[in-house]
Design an enzyme around this catalytic site. Structure first.
Site, PDB file in Angstrom:
ATOM      1  N   THR A   1       0.837  -1.204   0.000  1.00  0.00           N
ATOM      2  CA  THR A   1       0.000   0.000   0.000  1.00  0.00           C
ATOM      3  C   THR A   1       0.870   1.251   0.000  1.00  0.00           C
ATOM      4  OG1 THR A   1      -1.612  -1.230   1.315  1.00  0.00           O
ATOM      5  CG2 THR A   1      -1.896   1.162   1.217  1.00  0.00           C
TER       6      THR A   1
ATOM      7  N   ILE B   1     -12.039  -7.100  -0.774  1.00  0.00           N
ATOM      8  CA  ILE B   1     -11.815  -5.654  -0.686  1.00  0.00           C
ATOM      9  C   ILE B   1     -11.243  -5.346   0.696  1.00  0.00           C
ATOM     10  CG2 ILE B   1     -12.934  -3.385  -0.701  1.00  0.00           C
ATOM     11  CD1 ILE B   1     -15.085  -4.671  -2.551  1.00  0.00           C
TER      12      ILE B   1
ATOM     13  N   ASP C   1      -9.114  -2.194   3.261  1.00  0.00           N
ATOM     14  CA  ASP C   1      -9.419  -0.902   3.871  1.00  0.00           C
ATOM     15  C   ASP C   1      -9.155   0.289   2.960  1.00  0.00           C
ATOM     16  OD1 ASP C   1      -6.564  -1.750   4.367  1.00  0.00           O
ATOM     17  OD2 ASP C   1      -6.440   0.353   4.946  1.00  0.00           O
TER      18      ASP C   1
ATOM     19  N   GLY D   1      -1.447  -1.563   6.263  1.00  0.00           N
ATOM     20  CA  GLY D   1      -1.305  -2.664   7.196  1.00  0.00           C
ATOM     21  C   GLY D   1      -2.332  -3.750   6.941  1.00  0.00           C
ATOM     22  N   HIS D   2      -2.763  -4.401   8.003  1.00  0.00           N
ATOM     23  CA  HIS D   2      -3.701  -5.523   7.865  1.00  0.00           C
ATOM     24  C   HIS D   2      -5.099  -4.982   7.587  1.00  0.00           C
ATOM     25  CE1 HIS D   2      -6.207  -8.978   9.271  1.00  0.00           C
ATOM     26  NE2 HIS D   2      -5.289  -9.618   8.577  1.00  0.00           N
TER      27      HIS D   2
END
Lengths: 170, 133
Positions: free
Chosen positions: B1, B30, B32, B53-54
């Site tokens: 990201t 999908i 965040d 991140g996660h």
């Protein structure tokens, strides 16, 4: 107001052999965005420019170099928001376009909607003049290796290869 | 990201975030990044945030908006970023990072993951890093 730009290139279990590429890439990207601001450009154009730079850089998980889904495909997503009026544009499940952030920007500026996904995002992008690229042109060797490692070891959530014992990656 | 937050000479704030997601994700998954309030948020009256991140944890915690709400209540950008990322990690046991810019130009950078690459330019100086501390 003094213009400022701040960027990130992703969080996670980044292995040592990927550190230099990421540091070089964030420096190039932040300069690209700052150039817009220094010329009197808008914050919106500056953040797009910075993200575009990283979408073109294999060192980052966006655009070219994006990691792959279980079918070995690149499926990207992006969002952009303007703080002046809280307007936003977002896209998801985007394939075959190198710069999803620019499509999201068009959703913000040229659409009554805020979030478009999948086939609709593709139709919207084509309608706004974006052109597709061959899907394999967005796939990097690192992304192929990361998927191969995932298929062998089954650790979901890794965007980098060569590191273990830490999930939760961007 | 990847993500970017900027404030221009007019004091307007914008945020952009883009991602390929996670390796081996399900077809149709999908995260965040495209969700306003999770991966991205901007408000000229408060500041801007981009997260990484996660994804499943970030979207459940509405991480970007959590940071903005802390700032709205008077917390500075760096403290708000650290508190929200740490809160998410403590609650959901997964890692994340975020970059934050306040309406006054204060910078916040924090990550609970092993590394996060970041850079900013302020007062014509470039700052960058990837390790903790």
């Amino acid at each position: 107001m003094e213009p400022i730009i701040l960027i990130h290139g992703g969080a996670g279990d980044i292995p040592q052999n990927r550190v230099k590429g990421k540091l070089d890439g964030v420096k190039v990207a932040v300069i690209a965005g700052h150039k817009i601001l220094a010329q009197g450009g808008s914050a919106l154009d500056a953040v797009e420019a910075a993200v575009l730079s990283m979408e073109d850089d294999e060192n980052f998980n966006a655009g070219y170099g994006s990691v792959l889904n279980l079918r070995g495909e690149v499926a990207m997503e992006a969002s952009i928001m303007r703080g002046e009026d809280l307007n936003a544009g977002a896209v998801t499940l985007v394939k075959d376009f190198p710069h999803p952030i620019s499509i999201a920007y068009k959703v913000l500026t040229d659409s009554p909607h805020s979030f478009i996904g999948g086939e609709g995002a593709k139709l919207f992008a084509l309608d706004k003049g974006f052109t597709t690229v061959p899907p394999e042109s967005l796939i990097s060797e690192n992304a192929k290796n990361a998927l191969e490692e995932f298929l062998q070891h089954g650790e979901l959530g890794r965007t980098e290869i060569g590191m273990k014992n830490e999930g939760g990656v961007g | 990201t990847v993500g970017a937050v900027a404030i221009d000479k007019y004091g307007h704030i914008a945020v952009a975030t883009s991602t390929g997601g996670m390796s081996g994700k399900a077809v149709g998954r999908i995260g965040d990044t495209p969700l306003i309030g999770s991966g991205t948020y901007a408000d000229d009256n408060i500041g801007g945030v981009s997260t990484t991140g996660h994804g499943e944890s970030i979207l459940k915690y509405c991480l970007a908006h959590s940071i903005i709400k802390l700032m709205e209540n008077g917390t500075d950008a760096n403290t708000a970023t650290k508190e929200a990322v740490t809160g998410m990690t403590n609650r959901l046991k997964n890692t994340a990072g975020a970059i934050t810019l306040s309406k006054n130009g204060d910078v916040g950078i924090y990550f609970s993951s092993k590394r996060m690459s970041w850079a900013y330019i302020k007062s014509n100086k470039i700052f960058y890093g990837i390790e903790h501390n």
